[in-house]
Structures are given as C-alpha cells and as structure tokens.
Enzyme design. Structure first.
Site, PDB file in Angstrom:
ATOM      1  N   PHE A 140       0.835  -1.200   0.000  1.00  0.00           N
ATOM      2  CA  PHE A 140       0.000   0.000   0.000  1.00  0.00           C
ATOM      3  C   PHE A 140       0.867   1.246   0.000  1.00  0.00           C
ATOM      4  O   PHE A 140       2.054   1.213   0.346  1.00  0.00           O
ATOM      5  CB  PHE A 140      -0.966   0.002   1.193  1.00  0.00           C
ATOM      6  CG  PHE A 140      -0.308   0.160   2.540  1.00  0.00           C
ATOM      7  CD1 PHE A 140      -0.146   1.421   3.114  1.00  0.00           C
ATOM      8  CD2 PHE A 140       0.159  -0.947   3.245  1.00  0.00           C
ATOM      9  CE1 PHE A 140       0.461   1.575   4.352  1.00  0.00           C
ATOM     10  CE2 PHE A 140       0.763  -0.807   4.487  1.00  0.00           C
ATOM     11  CZ  PHE A 140       0.917   0.465   5.046  1.00  0.00           C
ATOM     12  N   CYS A 141       0.255   2.359  -0.402  1.00  0.00           N
ATOM     13  CA  CYS A 141       0.922   3.655  -0.453  1.00  0.00           C
ATOM     14  C   CYS A 141      -0.154   4.719  -0.312  1.00  0.00           C
ATOM     15  O   CYS A 141      -1.268   4.422   0.126  1.00  0.00           O
ATOM     16  CB  CYS A 141       1.720   3.804  -1.753  1.00  0.00           C
ATOM     17  SG  CYS A 141       0.733   3.514  -3.238  1.00  0.00           S
ATOM     18  N   THR A 142       0.120   5.938  -0.697  1.00  0.00           N
ATOM     19  CA  THR A 142      -0.845   7.016  -0.485  1.00  0.00           C
ATOM     20  C   THR A 142      -2.085   6.856  -1.352  1.00  0.00           C
ATOM     21  O   THR A 142      -3.212   6.809  -0.854  1.00  0.00           O
ATOM     22  CB  THR A 142      -0.196   8.385  -0.775  1.00  0.00           C
ATOM     23  OG1 THR A 142       0.987   8.513  -0.005  1.00  0.00           O
ATOM     24  CG2 THR A 142      -1.155   9.515  -0.423  1.00  0.00           C
ATOM     25  N   ILE A 172      -4.056   4.312   0.524  1.00  0.00           N
ATOM     26  CA  ILE A 172      -4.600   4.708   1.829  1.00  0.00           C
ATOM     27  C   ILE A 172      -5.803   5.624   1.658  1.00  0.00           C
ATOM     28  O   ILE A 172      -6.811   5.489   2.359  1.00  0.00           O
ATOM     29  CB  ILE A 172      -3.521   5.408   2.674  1.00  0.00           C
ATOM     30  CG1 ILE A 172      -2.364   4.446   2.980  1.00  0.00           C
ATOM     31  CG2 ILE A 172      -4.108   5.942   3.979  1.00  0.00           C
ATOM     32  CD1 ILE A 172      -1.144   5.127   3.577  1.00  0.00           C
TER      33      ILE A 172
END
Length: 260
Positions: free
Chosen positions: A182-184, A210
């Site tokens: 996951f990331c932004t 996210i």
C-alpha cells in the site's frame, strides 16, 4: 468552510507524445484556475490538483475525452484553502520513479485488493483462504511516521527507488504469506506489487491506496494520519486536513512532488 476540491489520480496508459502534451495540459489547467502538479511520461499520467469543484471536475472530464485517459478515476478530498502554490506540469521518464524498466503496469496490473476486502481480512486475521496477511508500506520513512496500518512492515526507505533492494533484503519476511502493498493513492504500491510478484511473492496492491481505504473502509486498523505532498501536509481518515503539527519536515517543498 471546506470549499476547495482536491483530487489525486493516476493512470498507466501509453502516451507517445508527453513532451507535446505537457504545454497543452498546463494551458488548460491554468485556464481552469487550477493549481497542483501533473507528471507525464510515456507510461502514463500522475496528478494532484485543487480548485473550485466545477473547474476541477470539468478539467478531468475534458481529460477523459481523450481515449488514453478515459479510465482515469480520481480520489476527492476538501480543504478550506488552496494547498498548492502554483500549477506545474512536468515531463519525466516515469510517473513514479522506480528505475525498473521491466515493471510495466500498463502491460498488466498486479491483482488488487479492495479496501473493504482488506478491512475484512484484517478483522478476521487472515485472508479468505486462511493465509496470514502482511501489509507492506511502500512509502518513504518520513511518510510512514505520520501514520500507517497496525503491524505494517516498514523497510525505512528514503525514496521509492530503494524499494527493489529492500525487497531483496527482506523478502524472506514475505514468503508463504498474502502480501498487500500500500501507499498514499495507489501508484507506488501498484509498481511494488508487480515487482514482488516477479520475485515469486504472492503480492497484491491495495486498490486506491490509503486514501481509497479511508474513503471506503474508514479508520479501521489504521493509526495516525496520511501524509500528502501539498500544503495540507496530512489527512485524517475522514479525509480532512490533520490539525497535528508535522513530526518531521517534508524533504521537498509542498507542491513540488507528486507521489501517491
């Protein structure tokens, strides 16, 4: 009152003329009174924009009229003030730099996990096949310090180009498990999941990152806020600007980077 619409979006799609497209997009964005950052590369488009809702949505609708960008979807949030200082449109080699030419999301995405599915897996402590689930944060270390998922792996990288080496060093942590990167907003974890799968890891990407998780699954299993590369600095799970001060200063001026 939060009257400024902020959007983040990216799409891996073939663009044969990014250098030619760059001034045209900037002219249209400036005419729409938008500020933010657009990055163009042969592999696709990556953008963060803010402005009046009608202007932002109108710009995106015009962009989608180009068949190359028809599938572009945007994540929305609101702020009381314009979080960007100016409008930048850049032509780069990659829309998010990884320095791994074989990782080509436009040729085929890694499997994605919906936010609601990840929340259910974390609620029950395993995936639907009973396997252990590992959530892997692919962001830079200072971003992670603002907030991340409970128990997430954090390899303390300083920039995304370090991710492949970190994956090689720590790959044993992932073997035999269901890995959700996951990331932004999804762009980094999309490339990360492809790289991990090429290494034999059963890896998936969190669809929408996210920010997408906040929108569809709320705050469950997430602790803290999500750093964003603009003047808001970080967002709460309600997708509103956080009121807490920065833990560490951002390594680049707001509005100069466009990472998701």
């Amino acid at each position: 009152m939060a009257s400024v619409l902020n959007v983040s979006a990216y799409l891996f799609t073939q663009i044969d003329d990014p250098a030619t497209l760059r001034p045209a997009l900037r002219e249209r964005a400036v005419a729409a009174r938008l500020k933010g950052t657009i990055i163009l590369a042969e592999e696709g488009i990556n953008l963060f924009l803010a402005g009046a809702a009608a202007d932002v949505r109108g710009f995106l609708d015009d962009l989608r009229a180009d068949e190359r960008f028809a599938a572009l979807t945007a994540k929305e949030s609101w702020s009381a003030e314009q979080p960007f200082a100016r409008m930048l449109v850049k032509h780069k080699r990659e829309i998010i730099r990884m320095d791994r030419p074989t990782v080509r999301p436009g040729a085929g995405r890694a499997p994605a996990v919906a936010p609601e599915t990840l929340r259910r897996w974390l609620d029950q402590g395993h995936d639907d096949a009973g396997r252990e689930v590992v959530v892997l944060d692919t962001r830079n270390a200072f971003e992670v310090d603002y907030g991340t998922f409970e128990g997430a792996l954090d390899w303390r990288i300083d920039r995304f180009t370090q991710f492949p080496a970190a994956a090689e060093e720590h790959g044993a942590q992932l073997a035999g498990k269901t890995v959700v990167s996951f990331c932004t907003g999804g762009i980094r974890c999309e490339k990360a999941a492809i790289h991990l799968r090429e290494s034999g890891i059963d890896a998936y990407q969190l669809d929408g990152g996210i920010l997408g998780y906040f929108a569809h699954a709320g705050a469950a299993h997430f602790r803290g806020d999500c750093f964003v590369f603009d003047g808001r600095e970080s967002l709460t799970p309600a997708l509103t600007p956080a009121l807490t001060p920065a833990l560490t200063p951002a390594p680049a001026a707001h509005g100069e980077r466009c990472e998701q």
